[in-house]
Design a protein around this motif. Structure first.
Motif, PDB file in Angstrom:
ATOM      1  N   GLU A   1      48.574  56.923   8.445  1.00  0.00           N
ATOM      2  CA  GLU A   1      47.501  57.725   9.010  1.00  0.00           C
ATOM      3  C   GLU A   1      46.507  56.750   9.633  1.00  0.00           C
ATOM      4  OE1 GLU A   1      44.611  61.381   7.618  1.00  0.00           O
ATOM      5  OE2 GLU A   1      46.128  60.625   6.224  1.00  0.00           O
ATOM      6  N   LEU A   2      46.126  57.003  10.879  1.00  0.00           N
ATOM      7  CA  LEU A   2      45.284  56.071  11.616  1.00  0.00           C
ATOM      8  C   LEU A   2      43.912  56.664  11.910  1.00  0.00           C
ATOM      9  CD1 LEU A   2      47.986  54.902  14.193  1.00  0.00           C
ATOM     10  CD2 LEU A   2      47.327  53.768  12.059  1.00  0.00           C
ATOM     11  N   LYS A   3      42.970  55.785  12.172  1.00  0.00           N
ATOM     12  CA  LYS A   3      41.624  56.194  12.587  1.00  0.00           C
ATOM     13  C   LYS A   3      41.190  55.259  13.715  1.00  0.00           C
ATOM     14  CE  LYS A   3      39.176  53.261   9.267  1.00  0.00           C
ATOM     15  NZ  LYS A   3      38.228  53.201   8.168  1.00  0.00           N
ATOM     16  N   PRO A   4      40.190  55.653  14.487  1.00  0.00           N
ATOM     17  CA  PRO A   4      39.724  54.777  15.567  1.00  0.00           C
ATOM     18  C   PRO A   4      39.086  53.506  15.006  1.00  0.00           C
ATOM     19  CG  PRO A   4      38.875  57.023  15.834  1.00  0.00           C
ATOM     20  CD  PRO A   4      39.501  56.940  14.474  1.00  0.00           C
ATOM     21  N   GLY A   5      39.422  52.386  15.605  1.00  0.00           N
ATOM     22  CA  GLY A   5      38.823  51.118  15.239  1.00  0.00           C
ATOM     23  C   GLY A   5      37.967  50.611  16.394  1.00  0.00           C
TER      24      GLY A   5
ATOM     25  N   TRP B   1      50.758  48.274   8.229  1.00  0.00           N
ATOM     26  CA  TRP B   1      50.991  49.432   9.097  1.00  0.00           C
ATOM     27  C   TRP B   1      52.420  49.909   8.908  1.00  0.00           C
ATOM     28  CZ3 TRP B   1      54.781  49.987  12.791  1.00  0.00           C
ATOM     29  CH2 TRP B   1      54.655  51.054  13.676  1.00  0.00           C
TER      30      TRP B   1
ATOM     31  N   SER C   1      43.041  50.637   4.159  1.00  0.00           N
ATOM     32  CA  SER C   1      43.133  49.200   4.421  1.00  0.00           C
ATOM     33  C   SER C   1      43.897  48.494   3.304  1.00  0.00           C
ATOM     34  CB  SER C   1      41.727  48.599   4.531  1.00  0.00           C
ATOM     35  OG  SER C   1      41.802  47.198   4.632  1.00  0.00           O
TER      36      SER C   1
ATOM     37  N   ALA D   1      43.556  51.922  17.394  1.00  0.00           N
ATOM     38  CA  ALA D   1      43.738  52.624  16.126  1.00  0.00           C
ATOM     39  C   ALA D   1      44.037  51.629  15.008  1.00  0.00           C
ATOM     40  CB  ALA D   1      44.879  53.624  16.252  1.00  0.00           C
TER      41      ALA D   1
ATOM     42  N   LYS E   1      44.008  54.140   8.193  1.00  0.00           N
ATOM     43  CA  LYS E   1      42.901  54.734   7.437  1.00  0.00           C
ATOM     44  C   LYS E   1      42.711  54.042   6.107  1.00  0.00           C
ATOM     45  CE  LYS E   1      41.577  59.366   8.551  1.00  0.00           C
ATOM     46  NZ  LYS E   1      41.734  60.793   8.382  1.00  0.00           N
TER      47      LYS E   1
END
Length: 192
Positions: free
Chosen positions: A100-104, A95, A114, A109, A112
């Motif tokens: 850029e993040l997405k819902p987990g 991180w 990995s 969050a 995006k």
């Protein structure tokens, strides 16, 4: 349902209220308690700077470690947990503050892209803690399984982050509950 399960369920409800009250009080004071906890955490983690340090993306009234994570990311890799499946250890992905993040899972969050890493230090959220180094989580066992797996493979330093108001004098402890090495609040650093 056993008495221990009922006891932990009742404790979780009480602990959530206590954490929400501590969080609201910190917000009413301009976030002073949260800032103080983050400063103590950063000072305490100085010997670990440069190692892979895992924080977490806060949910609800959890104390927010992101200011510490941002500072730590300037000196070494920082990761966040990713839930891969129920009843399984967490995975940790790199991180950065710019990621850029997405819902987990559970609304936390995650990056995006990995990039899995193995942390040497894990900052752990909680509902409650005691002065023996035990924490009360949400009941999914993710951190207990994760810490057990990481510790089986080598040393890992687990640091709980909480408001002082989350301290509980009585916590039921089960053999599968992974103890913490330290707990940082806005008032103090406890080591075990």
């Amino acid at each position: 349902m056993s008495g221990a399960v009922l006891s932990k369920t009742a404790l979780r409800a009480q602990a959530k209220v206590a954490r929400e009250e501590a969080h609201a009080q910190s917000l009413a004071q301009g976030g002073a308690a949260a800032r103080q906890a983050v400063q103590l955490l950063l000072g305490f983690l100085q010997p670990h700077v440069g190692q892979v340090i895992a924080g977490y993306m806060p949910l609800g009234s959890e104390l927010d470690p992101r200011p510490a994570m941002t500072e730590l990311s300037m000196h070494g890799p920082v990761a966040v947990p990713v839930v891969e499946a129920k009843a399984q250890p967490l995975r940790f992905d790199l991180w950065t503050p710019e990621a850029e993040l997405k819902p987990g899972a559970f609304g936390a969050a995650i990056p995006k892209i990995s990039q899995p890493v193995v942390p040497e230090v894990v900052i752990v959220p909680m509902l409650a803690f005691n002065r023996a180094g035990h924490r009360l989580g949400y009941g999914g066992g993710f951190y207990d399984r994760t810490l057990a797996k990481l510790r089986a493979d080598g040393p890992v330093f687990a640091v709980g982050l909480a408001y002082a108001g989350q301290e509980a004098h009585e916590l039921p402890v089960e053999p599968t509950d992974a103890p913490l090495d330290a707990i940082v609040t806005e008032r103090e650093v406890l080591t075990f």
